[in-house]
Design an enzyme around this catalytic site. Sequence first.
Site, PDB file in Angstrom:
ATOM      1  CB  SER A 209      -2.446  -7.796  -7.151  1.00 14.76           C
ATOM      2  OG  SER A 209      -1.280  -8.586  -7.277  1.00 14.76           O
TER       3      SER A 209
ATOM      4  CE1 TYR B  11      -0.949  -6.946  -1.740  1.00 14.58           C
ATOM      5  CE2 TYR B  11      -0.189  -8.552  -3.355  1.00 14.58           C
ATOM      6  CZ  TYR B  11      -0.572  -7.264  -3.025  1.00 14.58           C
ATOM      7  OH  TYR B  11      -0.591  -6.284  -4.022  1.00 14.58           O
TER       8      TYR B  11
HETATM    9  N1  LIG Z   1       3.888  -2.710  -6.250  1.00 20.87           N
HETATM   10  C1  LIG Z   1       3.395  -3.798  -6.799  1.00 20.87           C
HETATM   11  O1  LIG Z   1       4.143  -4.643  -7.287  1.00 20.87           O
HETATM   12  C2  LIG Z   1       1.910  -4.005  -6.888  1.00 20.87           C
HETATM   13  C3  LIG Z   1       1.430  -5.022  -7.724  1.00 20.87           C
HETATM   14  C4  LIG Z   1       0.064  -5.237  -7.815  1.00 20.87           C
HETATM   15  C5  LIG Z   1      -0.802  -4.454  -7.089  1.00 20.87           C
HETATM   16  N2  LIG Z   1      -0.332  -3.476  -6.273  1.00 20.87           N
HETATM   17  C6  LIG Z   1      -1.308  -2.694  -5.518  1.00 20.87           C
HETATM   18  O2  LIG Z   1      -1.171  -1.328  -5.831  1.00 20.87           O
HETATM   19  C7  LIG Z   1      -1.667  -0.550  -4.739  1.00 20.87           C
HETATM   20  C8  LIG Z   1      -0.648   0.526  -4.405  1.00 20.87           C
HETATM   21  O3  LIG Z   1       0.534  -0.097  -3.944  1.00 20.87           O
HETATM   22  P1  LIG Z   1       2.004   0.433  -4.280  1.00 20.87           P
HETATM   23  O4  LIG Z   1       2.757  -0.698  -4.845  1.00 20.87           O
HETATM   24  O5  LIG Z   1       1.964   1.712  -4.994  1.00 20.87           O
HETATM   25  O6  LIG Z   1       2.577   0.588  -2.789  1.00 20.87           O
HETATM   26  P2  LIG Z   1       2.896   1.853  -1.889  1.00 20.87           P
HETATM   27  O7  LIG Z   1       3.830   2.770  -2.593  1.00 20.87           O
HETATM   28  O8  LIG Z   1       3.283   1.272  -0.588  1.00 20.87           O
HETATM   29  O9  LIG Z   1       1.484   2.602  -1.791  1.00 20.87           O
HETATM   30  C9  LIG Z   1       0.470   2.179  -0.948  1.00 20.87           C
HETATM   31  C10 LIG Z   1      -0.419   3.355  -0.665  1.00 20.87           C
HETATM   32  O10 LIG Z   1      -1.506   2.916   0.165  1.00 20.87           O
HETATM   33  C11 LIG Z   1      -1.561   3.785   1.282  1.00 20.87           C
HETATM   34  N3  LIG Z   1      -2.140   3.138   2.449  1.00 20.87           N
HETATM   35  C12 LIG Z   1      -1.687   2.083   3.165  1.00 20.87           C
HETATM   36  N4  LIG Z   1      -2.505   1.824   4.191  1.00 20.87           N
HETATM   37  C13 LIG Z   1      -3.506   2.747   4.122  1.00 20.87           C
HETATM   38  C14 LIG Z   1      -4.650   3.015   4.892  1.00 20.87           C
HETATM   39  N5  LIG Z   1      -4.968   2.293   5.989  1.00 20.87           N
HETATM   40  N6  LIG Z   1      -5.463   4.035   4.518  1.00 20.87           N
HETATM   41  C15 LIG Z   1      -5.163   4.793   3.439  1.00 20.87           C
HETATM   42  N7  LIG Z   1      -4.081   4.609   2.678  1.00 20.87           N
HETATM   43  C16 LIG Z   1      -3.263   3.590   3.019  1.00 20.87           C
HETATM   44  C17 LIG Z   1      -0.120   4.211   1.530  1.00 20.87           C
HETATM   45  O11 LIG Z   1      -0.139   5.375   2.335  1.00 20.87           O
HETATM   46  P3  LIG Z   1       1.044   5.686   3.404  1.00 20.87           P
HETATM   47  O12 LIG Z   1       2.199   6.187   2.600  1.00 20.87           O
HETATM   48  O13 LIG Z   1       0.429   6.716   4.280  1.00 20.87           O
HETATM   49  O14 LIG Z   1       1.350   4.397   4.103  1.00 20.87           O
HETATM   50  C18 LIG Z   1       0.323   4.452   0.098  1.00 20.87           C
HETATM   51  O15 LIG Z   1      -0.136   5.700  -0.339  1.00 20.87           O
HETATM   52  C19 LIG Z   1      -1.927  -1.531  -3.600  1.00 20.87           C
HETATM   53  O16 LIG Z   1      -3.312  -1.821  -3.553  1.00 20.87           O
HETATM   54  C20 LIG Z   1      -1.141  -2.762  -4.009  1.00 20.87           C
HETATM   55  O17 LIG Z   1      -1.666  -3.949  -3.480  1.00 20.87           O
HETATM   56  C21 LIG Z   1       1.009  -3.227  -6.152  1.00 20.87           C
END
Ligand SMILES: NC(=O)c1ccc[n+]([C@@H]2O[C@H](COP(=O)([O-])OP(=O)(O)OC[C@H]3O[C@@H](n4cnc5c(N)ncnc54)[C@H](OP(=O)(O)O)[C@@H]3O)[C@@H](O)[C@H]2O)c1
Length: 289
Positions: free
Chosen positions: A138, A151
């Site tokens: 990120s 975070y």
């Molecule tokens: N959205 C943003 O603005 C953004 C920006 C930069 C980076 N990111 C990164 O992108 C990645 C995905 O995030 P997202 O934004 O797509 O959010 P999201 O929709 O909340 O997705 C997160 C995913 O991680 C899974 N997860 C959480 N805890 C877990 C665990 N203990 N074991 C296995 N899976 C787990 C969740 O599964 P469940 O549904 O089962 O909880 C979900 O599939 C993350 O690493 C986040 O830090 C996001």
Amino acid sequence: MTSASTVFITGASTGIGEACALRLDRIGYTVFAGVRKPEDAARLTAAASPRLRTIRIDVTSAAEIAAAVAELETALEGQGLGALINNAGIAGGGPIEFVPVDVVRRLFEVNVFGMLAVTQACLPLLRAARGRVINMGSIAGKAVTPYVVPYCMSKHAVEALTDGLRLELAGSGIEVSVIEPGAVRTPIWEKGKTSLADAARSLPAVALERYGDKLRFFGKVLAFNNDRGVSPERVADAVVAALRTTPSRTRYLVGRDAKIRALISRLLPDRIGDSLLLKAMARLERDLA
Ligand SMILES: NC(=O)c1ccc[n+]([C@@H]2O[C@H](COP(=O)([O-])OP(=O)(O)OC[C@H]3O[C@@H](n4cnc5c(N)ncnc54)[C@H](OP(=O)(O)O)[C@@H]3O)[C@@H](O)[C@H]2O)c1
């Protein structure tokens, strides 16, 4: 199925992981999509081609990691794994002065130790295919935002893990990249709002006196960021580039906000960067009041 066309992605139930799984499936990859809940497995399977397989994995469970990798090994029938996309992650925050250490520990369990453990478990399969590791970092891994520091700390660790792995695997044929998105429209923001509200509830009165306004403001910022964020498809574009470009780039910034913050932290002295960020936050606080 050739090994180069196989990818294992963690956290594929929603958001970026889901977008990547479905995109890679659409363009012909054999996708092993890591999920935690049967309903997410059913939804993904229904939305994808028959090639896509879901694999149950909680990245904080050593037993589930071992079982998932054993399942992968069987499905790959002796071939290696083309790519591991370490995407699973959670958000969370609170003021450094009062944030419960357990909140920070939980973030590291998922975002850092989970990523490390899954990578270690998959490396034999990746070595066999001279595959790729793509870590979901990120811009928070480069530029810190107050009140979501836990975070940011975890994403800084992802940067170090990625750089270190790339250096240690130099010459192995395994490419290692980190994706660095800014705000992306995914459920993480809603979940983050909840965790900030939870953090606020567990804070002592003095903390709420000192930081209550900031925490309320940050609740609004998360909703605002969700509206402004790029679509998860934009992150999937970067993942496809990291899979297909040889040599891959070491890092892929996604979104205008990420590019601007990366530039500021690279070019400007800390104090000037701090002052720009604090002024931008004060402006936003007024706009969102
Ligand atoms: N959205 C943003 O603005 C953004 C920006 C930069 C980076 N990111 C990164 O992108 C990645 C995905 O995030 P997202 O934004 O797509 O959010 P999201 O929709 O909340 O997705 C997160 C995913 O991680 C899974 N997860 C959480 N805890 C877990 C665990 N203990 N074991 C296995 N899976 C787990 C969740 O599964 P469940 O549904 O089962 O909880 C979900 O599939 C993350 O690493 C986040 O830090 C996001």
